[in-house]
Design an enzyme around this catalytic site. Structure first.
Site, PDB file in Angstrom:
ATOM      1  N   ASP A   1      -1.771  44.574  -7.104  1.00  0.00           N
ATOM      2  CA  ASP A   1      -2.725  44.186  -8.154  1.00  0.00           C
ATOM      3  C   ASP A   1      -4.088  44.814  -7.858  1.00  0.00           C
ATOM      4  O   ASP A   1      -4.305  45.378  -6.775  1.00  0.00           O
ATOM      5  CB  ASP A   1      -2.837  42.657  -8.316  1.00  0.00           C
ATOM      6  CG  ASP A   1      -3.141  41.957  -7.003  1.00  0.00           C
ATOM      7  OD1 ASP A   1      -3.837  42.549  -6.158  1.00  0.00           O
ATOM      8  OD2 ASP A   1      -2.691  40.807  -6.817  1.00  0.00           O
TER       9      ASP A   1
ATOM     10  N   GLY B   1       2.299   8.823   8.238  1.00  0.00           N
ATOM     11  CA  GLY B   1       1.698  10.128   7.936  1.00  0.00           C
ATOM     12  C   GLY B   1       0.336  10.339   8.570  1.00  0.00           C
ATOM     13  O   GLY B   1      -0.169  11.470   8.576  1.00  0.00           O
TER      14      GLY B   1
ATOM     15  N   LYS C   1      -1.502  43.553 -12.361  1.00  0.00           N
ATOM     16  CA  LYS C   1      -0.649  42.350 -12.342  1.00  0.00           C
ATOM     17  C   LYS C   1      -1.112  41.371 -13.405  1.00  0.00           C
ATOM     18  O   LYS C   1      -2.307  41.160 -13.585  1.00  0.00           O
ATOM     19  CB  LYS C   1      -0.724  41.696 -10.959  1.00  0.00           C
ATOM     20  CG  LYS C   1       0.079  40.402 -10.850  1.00  0.00           C
ATOM     21  CD  LYS C   1       0.238  39.968  -9.402  1.00  0.00           C
ATOM     22  CE  LYS C   1      -0.920  39.143  -8.893  1.00  0.00           C
ATOM     23  NZ  LYS C   1      -0.725  38.688  -7.513  1.00  0.00           N
TER      24      LYS C   1
HETATM   25  C1  R5P Z   1      -3.321  37.169  -5.090  1.00  0.00           C
HETATM   26  O1  R5P Z   1      -3.758  37.916  -5.956  1.00  0.00           O
HETATM   27  C2  R5P Z   1      -2.854  37.664  -3.770  1.00  0.00           C
HETATM   28  O2  R5P Z   1      -3.435  38.877  -3.420  1.00  0.00           O
HETATM   29  C3  R5P Z   1      -1.347  37.786  -3.708  1.00  0.00           C
HETATM   30  O3  R5P Z   1      -0.927  38.887  -4.492  1.00  0.00           O
HETATM   31  C4  R5P Z   1      -0.665  36.547  -4.178  1.00  0.00           C
HETATM   32  O4  R5P Z   1      -1.275  35.412  -3.623  1.00  0.00           O
HETATM   33  C5  R5P Z   1       0.796  36.567  -3.797  1.00  0.00           C
HETATM   34  O5  R5P Z   1       1.389  35.385  -4.205  1.00  0.00           O
HETATM   35  P1  R5P Z   1       2.943  35.301  -4.445  1.00  0.00           P
HETATM   36  O6  R5P Z   1       3.638  35.817  -3.220  1.00  0.00           O
HETATM   37  O7  R5P Z   1       3.193  33.825  -4.646  1.00  0.00           O
HETATM   38  O8  R5P Z   1       3.252  36.100  -5.680  1.00  0.00           O
END
Ligand code: R5P
Length: 293
Positions: free
Chosen positions: A168, A34, A191
């Site tokens: 979000d 690794g 969210k």
């Molecule tokens: C976090 O708030 C970012 O803006 C993304 O919404 C988040 O990282 C997305 O992650 P996933 O695709 O795993 O839901």
């Protein structure tokens, strides 16, 4: 000179063209246990830009440790890291007592190796700029949201533009930046995240029946955030759902799950190499590198 790694070769070539500079690649070898061996060009000019995104970050952080120190030994006096995706930015506080604040530690580590760090849409939530975690104004955070906005707007007639949806509250900045020059309107969801793969997304009360929508975010990883946003949008009777993200991390079967969730197309920038790349960040990076000179 631009120094890059073979697995980011398309962006490296595009960036070298934009910078009008010599491009060289770091040779990598992985030993059976690794460990990594790197080989750089044996004589480097005084000014070197290293291109390395930090998707799948753990090995790459070791590569940067070895390559950064070696570049200095080989003649680089001013060393810039162009890291289109900066990892470990989401852990910006100790959510539980004893947790490592990875953002501060990783940015500090990069700052100890490089004179300047240029990145795109780092996930800065509780801090306003990279300066707060990197000494001496040596961090540059660019945004690719206007590029995504221009791409999205080009896909529809000007009189029937889609609605942007940020999944979000943090996505409000990308919705706003993508809409600035394009006239794209948007809304932002709320969210709740209970675990890596356990999120719920609530839409604000607004009639969006029959609209074309584009979910826009900085990063998609497991895809759960987008899948939940898509489910909420379908319940509201939207006509179509597409997705635009700056950083297409998309691990495992994320893309398949997005397609099953009724998403038509996924678009991304080439900040992270992925089959969904439609917009290049090379000119954006090249301009920032030139501005720093
Ligand atoms: C976090 O708030 C970012 O803006 C993304 O919404 C988040 O990282 C997305 O992650 P996933 O695709 O795993 O839901």
């Amino acid at each position: 000179m631009l120094l890059a790694f073979a697995d980011e070769s398309p962006l490296a070539h595009a960036l070298a063209r934009e910078m009008d500079c010599e491009l060289a690649f770091v040779e990598t070898h992985r030993f059976p246990d690794g460990e990594i061996r790197l080989r750089l060009p044996p004589a480097l000019p005084p000014r070197v830009v290293m291109l390395r995104g930090l998707q799948q970050p753990n090995d790459r952080l070791v590569q940067l440790l070895l390559a950064g120190r070696t570049a200095r030994e080989l003649g680089a006096r001013h060393l810039t890291l162009a890291s289109p995706y900066l990892a470990y930015m989401r852990q910006d506080m100790a959510f539980q007592p004893g947790e490592a604040v990875s953002q501060r530690i990783v940015v500090g580590f990069l700052g100890s190796l490089f004179d300047r760090v240029i990145t795109i849409d780092p996930h800065l939530h509780r801090i306003a700029s990279l300066d707060e975690v990197m000494q001496g104004s040596r961090g540059v955070a660019l945004t690719a949201a206007p590029l995504l906005g221009a791409w999205i707007a080009s896909q529809w007639p000007a009189d029937s533009l889609p609605l942007l949806v940020g999944p979000d509250e943090e996505a409000e900045q990308w919705v706003r930046a993508a809409g600035e020059r394009t006239g794209l309107q948007g809304l932002v969801c709320r969210k709740t995240r209970r675990g890596d793969r356990d999120v719920t997304v609530e839409l604000p009360a607004q009639d969006i029946t029959g609209r074309d929508v584009v979910i826009i975010d900085d990063v998609a990883s497991t895809g759960h955030t987008i899948v939940q946003a898509a489910a909420a949008l379908r319940e509201r009777g939207v006509a179509s759902i597409d997705v635009a993200v700056v950083h297409a991390l998309f691990g495992g079967d994320a893309i398949e799950r997005l397609m099953q969730a009724g998403i038509r197309q996924v678009w991304s920038t080439d900040a992270v190499p992925h089959s969904s790349n439609v917009v290049t960040v090379a000119p954006l990076l090249a301009r920032a590198i030139a501005d720093c000179d």
